[in-house]
Design a protein around this motif. Sequence first.
Motif, PDB file in Angstrom:
ATOM      1  N   ARG A 128     -14.235  -1.978   5.564  1.00 13.32           N
ATOM      2  CA  ARG A 128     -14.301  -1.234   4.302  1.00 13.32           C
ATOM      3  C   ARG A 128     -13.774  -2.138   3.194  1.00 13.32           C
ATOM      4  NH1 ARG A 128     -11.773   3.366   7.581  1.00 13.32           N
ATOM      5  NH2 ARG A 128      -9.955   2.114   7.057  1.00 13.32           N
ATOM      6  N   TYR A 130     -12.616  -2.573  -0.960  1.00 15.63           N
ATOM      7  CA  TYR A 130     -12.081  -1.887  -2.128  1.00 15.63           C
ATOM      8  C   TYR A 130     -11.890  -2.909  -3.240  1.00 15.63           C
ATOM      9  CZ  TYR A 130     -10.981   1.710   1.301  1.00 15.63           C
ATOM     10  OH  TYR A 130     -11.073   2.644   2.287  1.00 15.63           O
ATOM     11  N   PRO A 135     -13.471   2.309  -3.501  1.00 13.78           N
ATOM     12  CA  PRO A 135     -14.303   1.851  -2.388  1.00 13.78           C
ATOM     13  C   PRO A 135     -15.668   1.378  -2.905  1.00 13.78           C
ATOM     14  CG  PRO A 135     -14.124   4.245  -2.385  1.00 13.78           C
ATOM     15  CD  PRO A 135     -13.230   3.744  -3.473  1.00 13.78           C
ATOM     16  N   ALA A 137     -19.593  -0.387  -1.594  1.00 12.76           N
ATOM     17  CA  ALA A 137     -20.493  -0.716  -0.494  1.00 12.76           C
ATOM     18  C   ALA A 137     -20.848  -2.186  -0.597  1.00 12.76           C
ATOM     19  CB  ALA A 137     -21.754   0.141  -0.580  1.00 12.76           C
ATOM     20  N   VAL A 155      -9.830  -5.644   1.932  1.00 18.49           N
ATOM     21  CA  VAL A 155     -10.810  -5.448   3.009  1.00 18.49           C
ATOM     22  C   VAL A 155     -10.020  -5.014   4.237  1.00 18.49           C
ATOM     23  CG1 VAL A 155     -12.620  -6.503   4.409  1.00 18.49           C
ATOM     24  CG2 VAL A 155     -12.263  -7.284   2.052  1.00 18.49           C
ATOM     25  N   THR A 157     -10.186  -2.691   8.233  1.00 17.68           N
ATOM     26  CA  THR A 157     -10.871  -1.957   9.301  1.00 17.68           C
ATOM     27  C   THR A 157      -9.991  -0.754   9.605  1.00 17.68           C
ATOM     28  OG1 THR A 157      -9.763  -3.131  11.096  1.00 17.68           O
ATOM     29  CG2 THR A 157     -11.846  -4.093  10.256  1.00 17.68           C
TER      30      THR A 157
END
Length: 185
Positions: A128, A130, A135, A137, A155, A157
Motif C-alpha cells: 500500500r 501513501y 492512500p 493507487a 509504503v 504491507t
Amino acid sequence: MWLVSTVLAACAVLAVGMLLILATASDGRSKGEAAGSVPVDRSGRVEVRSTPEGAAVFVDGEPTGLRTPVVLKGLAHGRTIHLRVEKAGFASQEQPIEIAPGAAEVRSFELRASDGRVLFAGAPPGARFYVDDAPIAVDPDTPLSLSVGAHAVRVETPSALLFSDKVDIVPGDQTIHVAGEPATP
C-alpha cells in the motif's frame, strides 16, 4: 403659427446636431485624451515564444486569449508590462518588459514541468502506498505523477513498513527504491 414653430424646432435640432458634431470632431486626439495631451505611441511589439509551445499569454495579470508563439502589437511605449505564460503541467513564468517605441522585443520562456513522475521500484505485490498520508493507487510499471516539492511517502504491507521518508519531487522522472518484504525475526 405652425410654420414658425416648425422652423424653430428644425433650428433647434440642427443646433443640437452641430454641437454633437463639434464635440466629437477629430482634432488628432484619440477618444478619452484630454486637450493638449500628447498622443500615446502604441508602436511597441513583443514576440512571445515558449518551449513547449501553446502556453497561455497574460499581460499585467489579464488573459489575452492568445497562445505562444504570438506577437503582441499596439503596446504603449514608455511603460513596463508584466508578461506571464502558463501551460498545464508546467510552472508559470513572468518577466517585466519595458516597451520601447517601434522596437520589436522577443521574449522566450523555457517552461519547467511542475509535476514529477515517480516510479516505485522493488515494492512487493499488495503493498500500500501513501503520499502525504493519503492512500494512492500505484501501478508498478507506470510512473505516478506528483506535484514538485517535498512529500511524505510511505509504503507498507499488512505486516511491515517498507519505506517512510520525505521525498523531494523534482520535475521530470525519478525512481524511489522500496525495500522488499523484510525478514521476520
